[in-house]
Design a protein around this motif. Structure first.
Motif, PDB file in Angstrom:
ATOM      1  N   LEU A   1       0.838  -1.201   0.000  1.00 53.91           N
ATOM      2  CA  LEU A   1       0.000   0.000   0.000  1.00 53.91           C
ATOM      3  C   LEU A   1       0.872   1.250   0.000  1.00 53.91           C
ATOM      4  O   LEU A   1       0.636   2.189  -0.776  1.00 53.91           O
ATOM      5  N   GLY A   2       1.872   1.276   0.874  1.00 54.35           N
ATOM      6  CA  GLY A   2       2.751   2.433   0.934  1.00 54.35           C
ATOM      7  C   GLY A   2       3.552   2.607  -0.335  1.00 54.35           C
ATOM      8  O   GLY A   2       3.770   3.734  -0.801  1.00 54.35           O
ATOM      9  N   ASP A   3       3.999   1.499  -0.937  1.00 50.83           N
ATOM     10  CA  ASP A   3       4.800   1.575  -2.159  1.00 50.83           C
ATOM     11  C   ASP A   3       3.954   2.023  -3.341  1.00 50.83           C
ATOM     12  O   ASP A   3       4.401   2.812  -4.175  1.00 50.83           O
ATOM     13  N   THR A   4       2.718   1.550  -3.411  1.00 53.70           N
ATOM     14  CA  THR A   4       1.844   1.889  -4.543  1.00 53.70           C
ATOM     15  C   THR A   4       1.432   3.353  -4.518  1.00 53.70           C
ATOM     16  O   THR A   4       1.388   4.024  -5.556  1.00 53.70           O
ATOM     17  N   PHE A   5       1.156   3.872  -3.315  1.00 54.20           N
ATOM     18  CA  PHE A   5       0.634   5.237  -3.208  1.00 54.20           C
ATOM     19  C   PHE A   5       1.657   6.215  -2.628  1.00 54.20           C
ATOM     20  O   PHE A   5       1.324   7.355  -2.330  1.00 54.20           O
ATOM     21  N   GLN A   6       2.909   5.726  -2.451  1.00 50.85           N
ATOM     22  CA  GLN A   6       3.992   6.589  -1.983  1.00 50.85           C
ATOM     23  C   GLN A   6       3.603   7.338  -0.705  1.00 50.85           C
ATOM     24  O   GLN A   6       3.640   8.573  -0.634  1.00 50.85           O
ATOM     25  N   GLN A   7       3.235   6.578   0.316  1.00 52.25           N
ATOM     26  CA  GLN A   7       2.853   7.177   1.584  1.00 52.25           C
ATOM     27  C   GLN A   7       3.505   6.418   2.729  1.00 52.25           C
ATOM     28  O   GLN A   7       3.851   5.245   2.604  1.00 52.25           O
ATOM     29  N   THR A   8       3.698   7.113   3.850  1.00 49.29           N
ATOM     30  CA  THR A   8       4.321   6.513   5.040  1.00 49.29           C
ATOM     31  C   THR A   8       3.337   6.367   6.192  1.00 49.29           C
ATOM     32  O   THR A   8       3.725   5.951   7.281  1.00 49.29           O
ATOM     33  N   SER A   9       2.086   6.694   5.970  1.00 48.25           N
ATOM     34  CA  SER A   9       1.098   6.630   7.057  1.00 48.25           C
ATOM     35  C   SER A   9       0.854   5.209   7.533  1.00 48.25           C
ATOM     36  O   SER A   9       0.263   4.996   8.594  1.00 48.25           O
ATOM     37  N   THR A  10       1.287   4.214   6.759  1.00 48.39           N
ATOM     38  CA  THR A  10       1.079   2.820   7.160  1.00 48.39           C
ATOM     39  C   THR A  10       1.987   2.421   8.318  1.00 48.39           C
ATOM     40  O   THR A  10       1.743   1.405   8.965  1.00 48.39           O
ATOM     41  N   LEU A  11       3.037   3.199   8.600  1.00 46.65           N
ATOM     42  CA  LEU A  11       3.973   2.840   9.667  1.00 46.65           C
ATOM     43  C   LEU A  11       3.292   2.824  11.031  1.00 46.65           C
ATOM     44  O   LEU A  11       3.595   1.974  11.870  1.00 46.65           O
ATOM     45  N   SER A  12       2.387   3.764  11.271  1.00 48.63           N
ATOM     46  CA  SER A  12       1.702   3.798  12.569  1.00 48.63           C
ATOM     47  C   SER A  12       0.810   2.574  12.742  1.00 48.63           C
ATOM     48  O   SER A  12       0.712   2.010  13.834  1.00 48.63           O
ATOM     49  N   MET A  13       0.158   2.154  11.660  1.00 45.02           N
ATOM     50  CA  MET A  13      -0.682   0.964  11.733  1.00 45.02           C
ATOM     51  C   MET A  13       0.188  -0.274  11.980  1.00 45.02           C
ATOM     52  O   MET A  13      -0.172  -1.151  12.771  1.00 45.02           O
ATOM     53  N   GLU A  14       1.328  -0.331  11.328  1.00 41.78           N
ATOM     54  CA  GLU A  14       2.234  -1.452  11.513  1.00 41.78           C
ATOM     55  C   GLU A  14       2.722  -1.538  12.952  1.00 41.78           C
ATOM     56  O   GLU A  14       2.799  -2.620  13.536  1.00 41.78           O
ATOM     57  N   SER A  15       3.033  -0.380  13.535  1.00 41.20           N
ATOM     58  CA  SER A  15       3.486  -0.355  14.927  1.00 41.20           C
ATOM     59  C   SER A  15       2.394  -0.835  15.872  1.00 41.20           C
ATOM     60  O   SER A  15       2.653  -1.567  16.830  1.00 41.20           O
TER      61      SER A  15
END
Length: 390
Positions: A279-293
């Protein structure tokens, strides 16, 4: 007690309580001695057991102070087999031959005592694919038929939303075989997760094949799908980890050595980590890091390892997925929907907890093999080749 001879003349001494007279003084002496037994497993860099060491090769310290060795014995499968064949009781004793030890102070050899061994087969049907499970259980069944000496007790436990003891501890190989055959006919639900993951991967594949930039609406829909998928796995994983801790706690009061075989098709350290990456790679976003944490289960795995160590339980983890690691059995079905980095991340994420808990408890992780027999043979060395030091 130290007293001058004749001091107790008021009470005539009998033969039983008459103190021994030494150098004009009568001594009555009582000494209490505690011998601490330590089982030591020694392997080379390849994990093979080393069985040619002697007492002089070991030094034991307690609170920084070196302790004298009073007992030393080497146990191997041959020694154990000889003991259990010569005694009806596997915990019975007989003299155990040990290598001669040229020590300044002779190290004595105690009566041989084969400690009981408890093995729990934890079959995680919630995180297993039926074909993977049945293949591995057949290999485990054949292996146990070779190592179930009378002092080896095996329990079969299944987990699917709740724990169920399919076979209480037994040293009868036939009872274990019957229980494992019954498990082969049970439902296993990892396929449900696979189906949901496939839907999400196909959405990513459609966007790539279209060749145009994805819309914000598509991003929001994909993120919602991944969040729902991850939350379901996260919740199920919490229950599965608690079930493992529950069965581990029940072993704490048992004497001897305790092993838990966790059989699964992999457990994620971070649910949906590979999908969050895509998701982050496709849309060039880093907001997924908080969900991963938020989804990470590293703390739970650390607590599980700590609890197992305090209860003396060693974990052997088996990824039943076979060659290619967790998820390989479904990779061919939708290989076109998965980029190589996402596929590799999925495997690493599924195997990381299995490797972690095995390493931290002194066990082994059997990963990325279709035939787990080789890994089980390593367990055989661990089970039967060790030094007992007093």
């Amino acid at each position: 007690m130290l007293a001058p001879a004749g001091a107790s003349a008021q009470e005539p001494a009998t033969d039983e309580n008459r103190p021994e007279v030494v150098g004009g003084l009568a001594f009555i002496d009582e000494v209490e001695l505690t011998v601490v037994s330590i089982d030591v497993f020694v392997t080379d860099k390849s994990g093979n057991a080393i069985t040619d060491l002697e007492a002089d090769d070991f030094v034991v310290f307690q609170d920084g102070r070196q302790r004298q060795l009073s007992h030393f014995a080497l146990y191997t499968e041959e020694v154990i087999s000889r003991i259990v064949q010569s005694e009806e009781d596997a915990l019975g004793a007989m003299p155990l031959p040990t290598p001669e030890t040229p020590a300044a102070e002779p190290v004595t050899t105690p009566r041989a005592e084969v400690k009981p061994v408890y093995i729990v087969l934890f079959i995680d049907n919630e995180n297993l694919r039926p074909m993977d499970r049945n293949r591995v259980l057949g290999q485990i069944r054949r292996f146990l038929g070779e190592v179930m000496y009378p002092h080896v007790q095996v329990m079969v436990v299944t987990y699917q939303r709740s724990l169920k003891v399919e076979q209480p501890f037994t040293s009868n190989p036939r009872e274990v075989t019957d229980a494992l055959r019954a498990v082969r006919g049970m439902n296993a639900t990892r396929g449900t997760q696979d189906t949901e993951r496939k839907k999400i991967l196909n959405e990513f594949s459609s966007i790539r094949q279209r060749g145009t930039k994805a819309t914000e609406q598509e991003r929001m829909e994909l993120e919602s799908m991944i969040r729902s998928y991850a939350d379901v796995i996260d919740n199920e994983l919490d229950f599965a980890i608690n079930a493992v801790r529950e069965i581990t706690a029940t072993l704490s009061g048992l004497p001897g050595r305790k092993y838990l075989f966790h059989i699964s098709s992999g457990l994620p350290m971070v649910p949906a980590k590979d999908l969050l990456y895509q998701l982050g790679d496709t849309f060039q976003q880093t907001s997924t890091l908080s969900m991963e944490s938020r989804l990470s289960h590293r703390r739970q795995d650390q607590a599980r390892a700590s609890a197992a160590n305090s209860q003396g339980v060693t974990f052997y983890t088996i990824d039943s997925s076979g060659m290619g690691g967790a998820g390989s059995s479904i990779s061919a079905e939708f290989a076109g929907a998965t980029d190589p980095i996402t596929a590799g991340l999925y495997v690493i994420n599924q195997q990381e907890p299995l490797q972690y808990i095995a390493d931290k408890t002194g066990g082994r992780a059997i990963l990325s093999v279709n035939d787990v027999t080789v890994g089980l043979e390593q367990f055989r060395h661990d089970l039967f080749s060790y030094y007992s030091i007093g």
